[in-house]
Design an enzyme around this catalytic site. Structure first.
Site, mmCIF file in Angstrom:
data_model
loop_
_atom_site.group_PDB
_atom_site.id
_atom_site.type_symbol
_atom_site.label_atom_id
_atom_site.label_comp_id
_atom_site.label_asym_id
_atom_site.label_seq_id
_atom_site.Cartn_x
_atom_site.Cartn_y
_atom_site.Cartn_z
ATOM 1 N N GLU A 1 -4.336 3.326 0.089
ATOM 2 C CA GLU A 1 -5.137 3.453 1.302
ATOM 3 C C GLU A 1 -5.482 4.931 1.449
ATOM 4 O O GLU A 1 -4.582 5.767 1.604
ATOM 5 C CB GLU A 1 -4.375 2.969 2.527
ATOM 6 N N GLN B 1 0.802 -1.228 0.000
ATOM 7 C CA GLN B 1 0.000 0.000 0.000
ATOM 8 C C GLN B 1 0.832 1.273 0.000
ATOM 9 O O GLN B 1 1.998 1.284 0.382
ATOM 10 C CB GLN B 1 -0.925 0.040 1.220
ATOM 11 N N ARG C 1 -3.911 10.843 2.895
ATOM 12 C CA ARG C 1 -5.059 11.393 3.619
ATOM 13 C C ARG C 1 -5.937 12.185 2.657
ATOM 14 O O ARG C 1 -5.432 12.898 1.788
ATOM 15 C CB ARG C 1 -4.585 12.296 4.765
ATOM 16 N N ARG D 1 8.677 19.645 1.118
ATOM 17 C CA ARG D 1 8.702 18.627 0.066
ATOM 18 C C ARG D 1 9.120 17.270 0.639
ATOM 19 O O ARG D 1 9.865 17.190 1.606
ATOM 20 C CB ARG D 1 9.658 19.029 -1.058
ATOM 21 N N ARG E 1 9.390 20.441 -20.738
ATOM 22 C CA ARG E 1 10.470 19.767 -21.452
ATOM 23 C C ARG E 1 10.155 18.299 -21.718
ATOM 24 O O ARG E 1 10.597 17.735 -22.708
ATOM 25 C CB ARG E 1 11.773 19.867 -20.652
ATOM 26 N N HIS F 1 4.406 12.078 -5.877
ATOM 27 C CA HIS F 1 3.187 11.779 -6.620
ATOM 28 C C HIS F 1 2.945 10.279 -6.667
ATOM 29 O O HIS F 1 3.823 9.480 -6.325
ATOM 30 C CB HIS F 1 3.281 12.312 -8.056
ATOM 31 N N GLU G 1 0.815 11.459 -11.942
ATOM 32 C CA GLU G 1 1.498 11.401 -13.224
ATOM 33 C C GLU G 1 0.788 10.387 -14.123
ATOM 34 O O GLU G 1 0.308 9.350 -13.645
ATOM 35 C CB GLU G 1 2.960 10.992 -13.033
ATOM 36 N N ASN H 1 -10.153 11.531 8.001
ATOM 37 C CA ASN H 1 -10.384 11.954 9.376
ATOM 38 C C ASN H 1 -11.711 12.706 9.423
ATOM 39 O O ASN H 1 -11.873 13.749 8.777
ATOM 40 C CB ASN H 1 -9.226 12.827 9.864
#
Length: 326
Positions: free
Chosen positions: A87, A18, A22, A111, A145, A115, A161, A91
């Site tokens: 998953e 998995q 969230r 960061r 590019r 993705h 993506e 909440n």
């Protein structure tokens, strides 16, 4: 043709099961993934006392039958299957807060997670379909590019993506293709995922300022090409299972204070990856002996049958007893 490599037996019979994200509102996110991207709801849990719900979705191979979600049969399928799912964690209450949002993992200074990715037979047709269904895009196939691939936004702003599947393996639908995480030091991260969890490095790609490393849990005994070869680039486009893409921005490994955000402290978003193992206690004991640190061991907390380790970047890695029953 370069000599082939062979996928070896995995420690603890580990299998990537998995990726957790969230979500703010399941009434929006579930139709996005099921109706537009073709994921199937495998199982769900509601925990009213904890005020959260879990939804498990996957793009399964054709012909695979799934029990009715929410049953003991679907629970057993979830925790024994050889597939990788999403998953989605909800909440309770976030859906009624118009200002609430999760972080995609792509915004400085937080960061970390990058993705997920899906394969499509034709990226241009896939993007046209999604655009007709009011999906917004960060990048269209002919923008930027990198031509021929796209990045869409899911309802929470996570990047998805979209890349082209090999022509020899067309199947007329989207399939889960990857999860991308940024890593500080690829030597440490590759050692963790290859040697401690038994993944195979199936493709590497180097650019002037960053490198990409693709790992997968190949069936034991599978022969695969040198990850640095062009043959490897074609090979991973034939998969009907996802790869873990580790992105290394050159130079971060030399910055002592540098770190990525794991998505579990504010701002939250991405949660963890998860792996099934045959013997959870044995796996945790062995990993501890190898210097892996843990957020949660099997006997700790309310939830038995699971543990959470830290990878070298502090991302949470859930370890789950195969055949778990909650």
């Amino acid at each position: 043709m370069a000599a082939k490599l062979k996928a070896l037996a995995r420690p603890f019979q580990a299998s990537w099961q998995q990726t957790m994200l969230r979500i703010r509102d399941p009434s929006i996110s579930l139709p996005f993934y099921t109706d537009l991207l073709g994921f199937r709801l495998i199982h769900k849990y509601d925990f009213p006392e904890g005020k959260f719900s879990l939804y498990f979705l996957a793009t399964l191979p054709e012909g695979v039958e799934v029990p009715k979600p929410g049953t003991k049969e679907s629970e057993n399928f979830l925790w024994t299957m050889p597939y990788t799912c999403l998953e989605l964690t909800h909440n309770h209450g976030t859906e009624t807060d118009p200002d609430f949002k999760y972080d995609s993992g792509n915004n400085e200074p937080h960061r970390g997670f990058g993705h997920i990715c899906v394969f499509a037979d034709d990226v241009y047709n896939a993007c046209d379909f999604l655009e007709r269904n009011k999906v917004s895009f960060r990048k269209k196939p002919d923008e930027g590019r990198m031509k021929g691939l796209a990045f869409a936004y899911d309802p929470d702003g996570y990047w998805i993506e979209i890349v082209k599947r090999a022509d020899t393996h067309k199947c007329g639908r989207f399939t889960l293709a990857q999860t991308m995480l940024r890593v500080k030091d690829p030597k440490k991260s590759l050692a963790f995922y290859e040697h401690k969890l038994g993944m195979s490095l199936v493709r590497t790609k180097h650019f002037s300022d960053f490198s990409l490393y693709f790992l997968a849990h190949l069936p034991v005994g599978t022969e695969y090409p040198d990850p640095n070869s062009e043959e490897a680039s074609d090979f991973i486009k034939t998969f009907d299972f996802p790869v873990l893409e580790l992105t290394h921005n050159h130079g971060t490994e030399q910055q002592e204070s540098f770190s990525y955000h794991n998505g579990n402290s504010d701002p939250q978003g991405f949660g963890h990856t998860g792996f099934l193992v045959d013997d959870l206690n044995e796996a945790c004991g062995s990993l501890q002996e190898q210097g892996v640190t843990f957020k949660k061991l099997p006997h700790e907390g309310k939830m038995r049958g699971i543990a959470f380790a830290y990878d070298p970047d502090g991302y949470w890695v859930e370890l789950i007893q195969r055949g778990l029953a909650i």
